[in-house]
Design a protein around this motif. Structure first.
Motif, PDB file in Angstrom:
ATOM      1  N   GLY A 181       0.809  -1.210   0.000  1.00 11.19           N
ATOM      2  CA  GLY A 181       0.000   0.000   0.000  1.00 11.19           C
ATOM      3  C   GLY A 181       0.844   1.263   0.000  1.00 11.19           C
ATOM      4  N   ARG A 182       1.902   1.268   0.825  1.00 11.58           N
ATOM      5  CA  ARG A 182       2.783   2.442   0.858  1.00 11.58           C
ATOM      6  C   ARG A 182       3.521   2.615  -0.465  1.00 11.58           C
ATOM      7  NH1 ARG A 182       4.193   5.260   5.236  1.00 11.58           N
ATOM      8  NH2 ARG A 182       6.256   5.633   4.322  1.00 11.58           N
ATOM      9  N   ALA A 183       3.927   1.483  -1.058  1.00 12.32           N
ATOM     10  CA  ALA A 183       4.660   1.568  -2.322  1.00 12.32           C
ATOM     11  C   ALA A 183       3.766   2.043  -3.462  1.00 12.32           C
ATOM     12  CB  ALA A 183       5.272   0.209  -2.667  1.00 12.32           C
ATOM     13  N   LEU A 184       2.486   1.662  -3.422  1.00 10.53           N
ATOM     14  CA  LEU A 184       1.565   2.021  -4.498  1.00 10.53           C
ATOM     15  C   LEU A 184       0.861   3.349  -4.267  1.00 10.53           C
ATOM     16  CD1 LEU A 184      -0.068  -1.442  -5.268  1.00 10.53           C
ATOM     17  CD2 LEU A 184       1.726  -0.265  -6.541  1.00 10.53           C
ATOM     18  N   ARG A 185       1.039   3.941  -3.102  1.00  5.54           N
ATOM     19  CA  ARG A 185       0.386   5.228  -2.848  1.00  5.54           C
ATOM     20  C   ARG A 185       0.807   6.293  -3.856  1.00  5.54           C
ATOM     21  NH1 ARG A 185       1.104   6.900   3.119  1.00  5.54           N
ATOM     22  NH2 ARG A 185       0.136   4.836   3.306  1.00  5.54           N
ATOM     23  N   PRO A 186       2.120   6.417  -4.183  1.00  5.76           N
ATOM     24  CA  PRO A 186       2.480   7.390  -5.226  1.00  5.76           C
ATOM     25  C   PRO A 186       1.893   7.051  -6.592  1.00  5.76           C
ATOM     26  CG  PRO A 186       4.406   6.772  -3.932  1.00  5.76           C
ATOM     27  CD  PRO A 186       3.316   5.832  -3.550  1.00  5.76           C
ATOM     28  N   VAL A 206       2.544  15.350 -12.846  1.00  5.76           N
ATOM     29  CA  VAL A 206       2.274  14.404 -11.763  1.00  5.76           C
ATOM     30  C   VAL A 206       3.331  14.575 -10.684  1.00  5.76           C
ATOM     31  CG1 VAL A 206       1.219  12.774 -13.372  1.00  5.76           C
ATOM     32  CG2 VAL A 206       3.644  12.576 -12.842  1.00  5.76           C
ATOM     33  N   PRO A 207       2.988  14.259  -9.442  1.00  8.83           N
ATOM     34  CA  PRO A 207       3.987  14.377  -8.362  1.00  8.83           C
ATOM     35  C   PRO A 207       5.062  13.303  -8.484  1.00  8.83           C
ATOM     36  CG  PRO A 207       1.950  13.395  -7.533  1.00  8.83           C
ATOM     37  CD  PRO A 207       1.666  13.842  -8.934  1.00  8.83           C
ATOM     38  N   LEU A 218       8.925   6.223 -13.045  1.00  7.32           N
ATOM     39  CA  LEU A 218       7.665   6.252 -13.774  1.00  7.32           C
ATOM     40  C   LEU A 218       7.089   7.660 -13.796  1.00  7.32           C
ATOM     41  CD1 LEU A 218       5.195   4.922 -15.137  1.00  7.32           C
ATOM     42  CD2 LEU A 218       4.326   4.415 -12.852  1.00  7.32           C
ATOM     43  N   ALA A 219       7.127   8.350 -12.645  1.00 11.72           N
ATOM     44  CA  ALA A 219       6.597   9.715 -12.582  1.00 11.72           C
ATOM     45  C   ALA A 219       7.411  10.647 -13.473  1.00 11.72           C
ATOM     46  CB  ALA A 219       6.604  10.207 -11.139  1.00 11.72           C
ATOM     47  N   ALA A 224       7.784  13.647 -18.516  1.00 12.89           N
ATOM     48  CA  ALA A 224       8.433  13.878 -19.808  1.00 12.89           C
ATOM     49  C   ALA A 224       7.445  13.671 -20.960  1.00 12.89           C
ATOM     50  CB  ALA A 224       9.634  12.942 -19.970  1.00 12.89           C
ATOM     51  N   THR A 225       6.586  12.661 -20.834  1.00 14.70           N
ATOM     52  CA  THR A 225       5.552  12.439 -21.854  1.00 14.70           C
ATOM     53  C   THR A 225       4.590  13.613 -21.911  1.00 14.70           C
ATOM     54  OG1 THR A 225       5.719  10.044 -21.532  1.00 14.70           O
ATOM     55  CG2 THR A 225       3.744  10.871 -22.621  1.00 14.70           C
TER      56      THR A 225
END
Length: 461
Positions: A181-186, A206-207, A218-219, A224-225
């Motif tokens: 959950g903590r890893a997927l929160r961002p 995106v943050p 990924l962010a 960049a996209t």
């Protein structure tokens, strides 16, 4: 089954981790119980075997007594003759018949182990039978040891595993659920932000978490996209605005000329008015063709992978310019071949020659050579005109760009020729740059050479 399948990454990760840990715990528990049982059983058998062998040695030597003293490692001892007579026994078996009805009939020593029921005790016994030959015939010695320690250790270990394994499994599931959950929160924050971005909000980003991990990358990639989409949107809006502006001028002039032609009753003036209208019509047609070509380039249409004789192509393009206002001097290295579209490469050369003819004062020079050991073709088009200021050597390749707007319009340019030439060169895997020159402008095209090994799979131009 599809409804029961966990749909979220968090649930799948928790289920996967819990399943792996459960399988690992089950294998470890079974292995532990197996090793523990084997070790305890081996110790019990070793002690009983040592006692039975010692008593058998006494029987062979004739020193057997009716009552065997208690010894360490055996809970009971019994010596039975071949006819079933009990010759000797430990105190807890005194007066009891033989514990086994079956009599061995083979001389020698036989070791066998089996489970028997309790002998007045509540624990099982592991019995070792040793048969040996004495002066009075075959004698069998039975030595038994209690498995109470074995059973107690087995029960304690089983209870600990039954209680501890579910607790450990629940702990693993809870920790996995929390960590995931903590890893997927961002990721959820990124998803929510992207979902909120519309075509009018491409400036939003995106943050980026401060974790420097895959989610952070990924962010960064997502931003960049979005940068590319935002820039593409701005270019598209600017392109539409510039195209509208460029189309509006000739359309306005054409409309004015037609209205004048309609209003003028003198037939002698009609040829001049109609001629001007045709010139503006040609300009509109050329501008529409350029815009269509730019749209095709922006759509990244794949290039035909055909070898093109660039020397022949440039030579033909120069030969067609003999009627231009200034001569074109060509220095071409023979046999220079590249891969791509001959039609589009001809357009590159034509646009560069048009630009040079537009601003040259006395002559235009074209040079074609190879560099980097024949791996790169270089085409240079040089004029002796006013040249390009260093600050504008990149800006001249922007669409609808004119360094001298009034002069460019007089020469018929829409500011698309160099932009189209660069886009086509890049589409062929090359470059188009404005390089310094002693006088005038020097435009340089670099294209990768077509390797001869590829020609077997591609027809020639």
């Amino acid at each position: 089954m599809r409804r029961l399948r966990p749909m979220t990454v968090r649930a799948r990760a928790t289920l996967g981790a819990s399943s792996v840990v459960a399988i690992a715990l089950a294998i470890a528990a079974l292995s532990l119980l197996g090793l523990l049982d084997a070790n305890l059983l081996h110790n019990a058998e070793s002690d009983a075997e040592a006692q039975a062998t010692g008593v058998a040695q006494l029987a062979q030597e004739g020193r057997l007594t009716p009552l065997l003293p208690p010894t360490h490692g055996a809970d009971f001892l019994q010596v039975v003759a071949a006819d079933g007579t009990v010759l000797s026994a430990s105190q807890n078996l005194t007066g009891r018949p033989a514990i086994v009805d079956r009599r061995p009939s083979t001389p020698g020593t036989i070791f066998s182990t089996w489970d028997i029921g309790p002998l007045g005790e509540e624990h099982r016994q592991r019995v070792v039978q040793v048969t040996t030959e004495t002066g009075g015939g075959l004698v069998t010695v039975y030595a038994g040891t209690s498995l109470r320690d074995f059973d107690a250790a087995d029960a304690t270990t089983t209870t600990a595993l039954v209680v501890g394994m579910p607790l450990l499994l629940l702990t693993v599931a809870a920790v996995t659920w929390w960590v995931t959950g903590r890893a997927l929160r961002p990721v959820e924050a990124i998803r929510a932000e992207v979902a909120a971005i519309s075509d009018r909000d491409l400036h939003r980003r995106v943050p980026v978490p401060q974790t420097h991990d895959e989610v952070a990358r990924l962010a960064v990639t997502m931003n960049a996209t979005l940068d590319r989409l935002d820039a593409s949107g701005r270019r598209q809006r600017q392109f539409i605005a510039d195209a509208s502006h460029e189309l509006r001028s000739p359309i306005t002039v054409l409309r004015t000329q037609l209205e004048v032609a309609l209003a003028v009753r003198d037939p002698a003036a009609w040829p001049e008015l109609i001629g001007g209208a045709l010139e503006d019509t040609d300009r509109l047609q050329q501008l529409a063709a350029d815009l269509l070509l730019l749209a095709r380039i922006d759509a990244a249409e794949p290039l035909p992978a055909r070898p093109v004789d660039l020397t022949e192509l440039v030579g033909e393009a120069v030969a067609k310019r003999r009627g231009d206002r200034l001569p074109v001097h060509a220095e071409l290295t023979p046999g220079v071949r590249v891969a791509g579209s001959g039609l589009w490469l001809t357009r590159v050369v034509t646009n560069l020659l048009d630009n040079a003819q537009r601003f040259a004062e006395r002559e235009v020079t074209v040079q074609l050579r190879t560099v980097e050991d024949g791996r790169l073709a270089v085409l240079e088009v040089t004029d002796d005109g006013p040249g390009i200021p260093p600050a504008d050597r990149e800006r001249v390749f922007e669409r609808f760009t004119r360094l001298d707007d009034a002069r460019s319009r007089d020469h018929g340019g829409a500011g698309l020729g160099l932009a189209i030439a660069r886009d086509l060169a890049v589409h062929h895997g090359g470059t188009l740059t404005a390089e310094p020159a002693e006088r005038g402008a020097r435009l340089v095209v670099s294209l990768p050479i077509h390797l001869p090994a590829d020609e077997s799979a591609c027809p020639s131009r």
